[in-house]
Enzyme design. Sequence first.
Site, mmCIF file in Angstrom:
data_model
loop_
_atom_site.group_PDB
_atom_site.id
_atom_site.type_symbol
_atom_site.label_atom_id
_atom_site.label_comp_id
_atom_site.label_asym_id
_atom_site.label_seq_id
_atom_site.Cartn_x
_atom_site.Cartn_y
_atom_site.Cartn_z
ATOM 1 N N HIS A 95 0.855 -1.195 0.000
ATOM 2 C CA HIS A 95 0.000 0.000 0.000
ATOM 3 C C HIS A 95 0.888 1.241 0.000
ATOM 4 O O HIS A 95 1.747 1.403 0.876
ATOM 5 C CB HIS A 95 -0.942 -0.032 1.208
ATOM 6 N N ARG B 296 0.856 4.439 0.654
ATOM 7 C CA ARG B 296 1.061 5.452 1.702
ATOM 8 C C ARG B 296 1.721 4.911 2.960
ATOM 9 O O ARG B 296 2.084 5.680 3.850
ATOM 10 C CB ARG B 296 -0.277 6.066 2.067
ATOM 11 N N HIS C 295 2.995 -4.140 6.440
ATOM 12 C CA HIS C 295 2.034 -3.047 6.188
ATOM 13 C C HIS C 295 2.025 -2.110 7.403
ATOM 14 O O HIS C 295 2.705 -2.316 8.385
ATOM 15 C CB HIS C 295 0.622 -3.618 6.023
ATOM 16 N N GLU D 82 1.342 -5.485 10.737
ATOM 17 C CA GLU D 82 0.876 -4.091 10.665
ATOM 18 C C GLU D 82 1.687 -3.294 11.689
ATOM 19 O O GLU D 82 1.524 -3.476 12.893
ATOM 20 C CB GLU D 82 -0.613 -3.991 11.006
HETATM 21 O O1 0X9 Z 1 -6.518 -4.384 4.418
HETATM 22 C C1 0X9 Z 1 -5.377 -4.787 4.220
HETATM 23 O O2 0X9 Z 1 -4.961 -5.108 3.111
HETATM 24 C C2 0X9 Z 1 -4.411 -4.910 5.396
HETATM 25 N N1 0X9 Z 1 -4.526 -3.759 6.263
HETATM 26 S S1 0X9 Z 1 -4.031 -2.281 5.728
HETATM 27 O O3 0X9 Z 1 -4.483 -1.301 6.708
HETATM 28 N N2 0X9 Z 1 -2.450 -2.241 5.716
HETATM 29 O O4 0X9 Z 1 -4.543 -2.045 4.411
HETATM 30 C C3 0X9 Z 1 -4.728 -6.156 6.196
HETATM 31 C C4 0X9 Z 1 -4.651 -7.445 5.424
HETATM 32 C C5 0X9 Z 1 -4.750 -8.639 6.325
HETATM 33 N N3 0X9 Z 1 -4.838 -9.868 5.562
HETATM 34 C C6 0X9 Z 1 -6.011 -10.413 5.172
HETATM 35 N N4 0X9 Z 1 -7.146 -10.005 5.614
HETATM 36 N N5 0X9 Z 1 -5.940 -11.423 4.345
HETATM 37 ZN ZN ZN Z 2 -1.479 -2.072 3.932
#
Ligand code: 0X9
Ligand code: ZN
Length: 421
Positions: free
Chosen positions: A180, A182, A306, A380
């Site tokens: 991602h 940002r 992330h 995260e």
């Molecule tokens: O939403 C996401 O892709 C991730 N969080 S973020 O805030 N960095 O965008 C979490 C992804 C966790 N993995 C799965 N849910 N498969």
């Molecule tokens: Zn992310």
Amino acid sequence: MKIFWFALCSFFITESLAKGSIYDGFKIYELIAKGRSSDFVLSELIKNESYYEIFSSNGANAHVMVHPEAQSEFIELLDDHTLTHKIVNRDVGLTLRREFETNRNLRNWFPYEGRLGTERYYTHEEINQYIEDLAKQFPSRVVVKTVGKSFEGRWLKTIRITNGDGRSNKNVILMDGGFHAREWISPAAVLYAIGELVNNYEAHAQLLLDYDWVILPVVNADGYAYTHLSADTRMWRKTRRPSNDTCIGTDPNRNFDFHWNETGASPDPCSETYAGSKAFSEQEAIVVRDLIHSFADRGKMYLTVHSYGNYILYPWGYIDALPDTWPDLDEVGRAGGDAIKAATGTDYRVGCSTTLLYPAAGASDDYAFNAGFPISFTMELPAGGANYFDPPASDIDRLVKETWVGIEAMARRVTQKYPLN
Ligand code: 0X9
Ligand code: ZN
């Protein structure tokens, strides 16, 4: 003369801070969690993505960025459901412009000179240059490979780090950052890990004895470059390929072909969680897919970094269920969380992605786990800065060192648990 330059610089800084930005009038609110009411309110907000962006929602307090035109409507909605809130950023535009100036100055003060410190965030170009420089400097232990190209033509390069003993077919730890755009602290943390493994390799001999590390520091190179362009583009999340006449980008972490476009992913090209026109519509996701498959037999841990929220998340992420081997995932994840807690006192929550955070189908962690990596995590990292995705440069050092403590502990546990056959 000095005063003249100072005055001139101040003039330009004030000028650019005064200039409007697309985020002027946006505010960020923290909603104090209140079970079903907050769930309902958040589900209402999700329906109206052009006015609201939910940064975090996990049953605990949520952060929501609200468009200037939706402020009163938003407050009414909260009042109707007796939800308490506090404003955590009154002027997103101003904070982004200030940060942009600071980052620009830091780039001038700390030009890239063959090493990456933790003084500032680096561009994709500098990161590629850095890993190439490492390969030249340590040819017996570091190999850089071009593994693909982004939509806008940026080279995606992996760095493979070994102990230089020449043995092939070792187990593999595959790590990536910058899915991602940002989430700048992600590539920064991955780069710090690279620095540790290469420059401090004697201290990490155990981690490299029967294991090679393969690392892609910035998956979403176009998105990452876009966030460096201006204050207006700093909060970009997706890739940069136009999806239709009006909206650009796909969420690369919804684009994998494992329960693609199911829960927590959107079919709307304008959504921040757009799953893409089909699974693997994005060449950046294809690059990660191919890496995952190329190491599926030797790969023991896949770690995608992330931000934000302080989590070590494991499958499944598409459904509220655990795989049979969840105790293995839990054991390794806890080794990371516990090590961080012991080193800095920072709390990480370790557990199933869907249960702890939210369901998000089509992500790389589930894909890698399903493809054969026995350990697969999304880490995260902590939030920072006025907009949560922007820890100030002065926090980089602390955050990346803390992250490395966790990564090292998890890797150590993996090397013990999965010895070379
Ligand atoms: O939403 C996401 O892709 C991730 N969080 S973020 O805030 N960095 O965008 C979490 C992804 C966790 N993995 C799965 N849910 N498969
Ligand atoms: Zn992310």
